[in-house]
Design a protein around this motif. Sequence first.
Motif, short mmCIF file in Angstrom:
data_model
loop_
_atom_site.label_atom_id
_atom_site.label_comp_id
_atom_site.label_asym_id
_atom_site.label_seq_id
_atom_site.Cartn_x
_atom_site.Cartn_y
_atom_site.Cartn_z
N TYR A 157 0.84 -1.20 0.00
CA TYR A 157 0.00 0.00 0.00
C TYR A 157 0.87 1.25 0.00
N ALA A 158 1.86 1.24 0.90
CA ALA A 158 2.72 2.42 1.02
C ALA A 158 3.45 2.67 -0.29
N MET A 159 3.97 1.60 -0.93
CA MET A 159 4.71 1.80 -2.17
C MET A 159 3.80 2.26 -3.29
N CYS B 41 1.15 27.61 4.42
CA CYS B 41 1.25 27.31 5.85
C CYS B 41 0.13 26.35 6.26
N LEU B 42 -1.06 26.62 5.72
CA LEU B 42 -2.20 25.77 6.07
C LEU B 42 -1.97 24.34 5.59
N GLN B 43 -1.42 24.23 4.36
CA GLN B 43 -1.12 22.89 3.85
C GLN B 43 -0.14 22.17 4.76
N ALA B 44 0.88 22.93 5.21
CA ALA B 44 1.88 22.32 6.10
C ALA B 44 1.20 21.84 7.38
N LEU B 45 0.29 22.67 7.92
CA LEU B 45 -0.42 22.28 9.14
C LEU B 45 -1.24 21.02 8.91
N LEU B 46 -1.94 21.00 7.76
CA LEU B 46 -2.75 19.82 7.44
C LEU B 46 -1.88 18.58 7.36
N LEU B 47 -0.69 18.76 6.73
CA LEU B 47 0.21 17.61 6.59
C LEU B 47 0.66 17.12 7.95
N VAL B 48 0.93 18.07 8.86
CA VAL B 48 1.31 17.66 10.21
C VAL B 48 0.17 16.86 10.84
N GLY B 49 -1.05 17.35 10.64
CA GLY B 49 -2.21 16.64 11.17
C GLY B 49 -2.30 15.23 10.62
N VAL B 50 -2.13 15.12 9.26
CA VAL B 50 -2.20 13.79 8.64
C VAL B 50 -1.08 12.90 9.15
N ALA B 51 0.10 13.50 9.36
CA ALA B 51 1.22 12.71 9.86
C ALA B 51 0.90 12.14 11.24
N LEU B 52 0.29 12.97 12.09
CA LEU B 52 -0.08 12.48 13.43
C LEU B 52 -1.09 11.35 13.32
N ALA B 54 -1.57 9.38 10.76
CA ALA B 54 -0.93 8.19 10.20
C ALA B 54 -0.10 7.49 11.27
N ALA B 55 0.57 8.29 12.10
CA ALA B 55 1.37 7.68 13.16
C ALA B 55 0.48 6.91 14.13
N ALA B 56 -0.69 7.50 14.43
CA ALA B 56 -1.61 6.82 15.34
C ALA B 56 -2.13 5.54 14.69
N LEU B 57 -2.42 5.62 13.38
CA LEU B 57 -2.96 4.44 12.69
C LEU B 57 -1.90 3.36 12.51
N ALA B 58 -0.64 3.77 12.49
CA ALA B 58 0.44 2.82 12.23
C ALA B 58 0.41 1.68 13.24
N ILE B 59 -0.11 1.96 14.46
CA ILE B 59 -0.21 0.91 15.46
C ILE B 59 -1.15 -0.20 14.96
N GLY B 60 -2.23 0.23 14.30
CA GLY B 60 -3.22 -0.74 13.84
C GLY B 60 -2.85 -1.38 12.51
N ILE B 61 -2.46 -0.57 11.52
CA ILE B 61 -2.32 -1.12 10.16
C ILE B 61 -0.87 -1.15 9.70
N TRP B 66 1.73 4.70 5.94
CA TRP B 66 2.53 5.59 5.08
C TRP B 66 1.74 6.01 3.85
N ALA B 67 0.90 5.07 3.36
CA ALA B 67 0.13 5.35 2.15
C ALA B 67 -0.72 6.60 2.35
N ILE B 68 -1.34 6.71 3.54
CA ILE B 68 -2.19 7.87 3.82
C ILE B 68 -1.38 9.15 3.73
N TRP B 69 -0.22 9.12 4.35
CA TRP B 69 0.63 10.31 4.38
C TRP B 69 1.08 10.69 2.97
N LEU B 70 1.51 9.69 2.17
CA LEU B 70 2.01 9.98 0.82
C LEU B 70 0.89 10.50 -0.07
N LEU B 71 -0.29 9.86 0.03
CA LEU B 71 -1.41 10.32 -0.80
C LEU B 71 -1.82 11.72 -0.40
N ALA B 72 -1.83 11.99 0.91
CA ALA B 72 -2.21 13.33 1.37
C ALA B 72 -1.24 14.36 0.82
#
Lengths: 316, 270
Positions: A157-159, B41-52, B54-61, B66-72
Amino acid sequence: MKVATLLERRQASWLELDRLSSQAVRRMDAPQAARLAELYRSACADLALADAYQLPPGTVQYLHQLVGRAHNQLYRSRRFDVAAWGRTLLHDVPARIRHDRCIQVVFVLFWTTFLGAAALAHRRAGWAEEILPPAMLQSLEENFKEPLRDRDPAVNYAMAAFYIRHNTGIGLRCFAWGLLIIPGVREVVFNALVLGAAFGYMARPDVPESANFFNFVTAHGPFELTAIVLAAGAGLRLGMGWVRTGGLTRAASLQRTAADTMPMMGAAMLMFLLAALIEGFLSPTALPYALKAGVAILSTAMLLFYILILGSPRRA
Amino acid sequence: MPAAGLPIDTTIEIVTPENITFHYQLAGPFRRLPAYVIDVCLQALLLVGVALLAAALAIGIGAASWAIWLLAQFLLSWFYGGLCEAYWNGQTPGKRLMGIRVLAANGRPVNAYQAVLRNILRVVDTGPLISAEVLGGPPVPLIPTFAIGLVAMACNRRFQRLGDLVTHTIVVVEDRPWLPGMAPIEDPRAVELAEYLPPDLRVSRSMARALSHYAERRRFLSPARRREIARHLAQPLLTRFDLPDNTSYDLLLCAMYHRLFIADHGDVAP
């Protein structure tokens, strides 16, 4: 009537219009929306008569701004017309691709550069090392040292997402820079050169990672390379809007070509998406090579069908 | 298109379906750049939000987050402006804060195709990129110069960057307007002097416009400057009305303004 009296009478309705224009029309109830339209029309009438009323310039400017704001509330942007996309993609775009000289030119340019670079990198030792940055060659060899093995599906998925971002980004950049023609052509040649050199280098008999590399790139190659050519060709078509105006002014000609090229870019983005999905989920697996080659043949056939059959001239 | 009679100014004329012509003030680079910076700046903030997220989701999936972060990242960098403008009637959050809006050049709202394409072509307008080496970074072209967009804006009358030229859009200022009242005439002598003006006083439109311009601006001027400006109009009027030569020029214009725009008698020629 004196201006002061007139202002006194009209002021209340102008202020009401100003207040209503700050709200979104979608959230208004019917009487409010009707009231907005009514107030807007009467403000328009006031503006039209401003000269005859001898309104002071400050007030006239106020009216211009007021009417402008209300106008933007009443006449709103059109959203995506998703229903029309199917027809555009299956009917208009292939026909345009098939007959577009710019896409043909980019096709020839891309593939001659690609094959030339591949041949040079294959034949001449040291040539690919000059063209490609050493870090890239190293990572190529690194990545394909081991035979392809099934990996954690989560990584797929990530790739896939990475390929969407990276490759579609390249396509969009080729398209946008095509507007200025020369940077667009540069972008195409540069990408073809790098890709060609990498392919030629990996195909060398003295490079042991060759089999793994071609095992990886076969399946998604057709969609990805076609998508790059299509995106860059659409960009060049856009840039040709400056040059070949067909009797229009340059700006008008640009605007007309832009409307034609945007759906082509949309088709290219779809191809990038398909390529990224294949590249993420099929290419890196240990599935037999015959299957991957089958996907490549199938996708080539689909592309040919799309461009040659769907794009052939037919009665409307 | 600029007609012959249009003032040399950064305004354009729009004819509405109601057959009314009104003016828009075009937004220049110095209003649009801050809007763009706010959006970045807003985009950067949104990306930070998505990163958080994604980090939270990383525990589950796991790595799939990473896919969420890259697509965002992909969607925000290429389609943020286009989607905002298509769904928000020609505005992004930054544009809304700066009080500007994208319109089609004929004054109609933008459609989704125009919004998306003009934002894809922003890559060209922010270019050419300068290598980050000048700031001590890696040798990667990263720093936008905005040169191409600025040159394009300087080359046409409507401040259109290349993306605007291609999609036939403009960016206009849409401030919340403020209604100026009538200019106050606080000097009672002006009202008095108004009584001495001929009862059948009628003036041309251009004269009326000049009078109200003057009355609205005079409070920003010093007495000497008022006298200097008012003299051109007041001197011939004094002779015409047979008033004493030592009448204050400023007072005379105020009296006429009072008489024509505020007091209850007298009328303006159509």
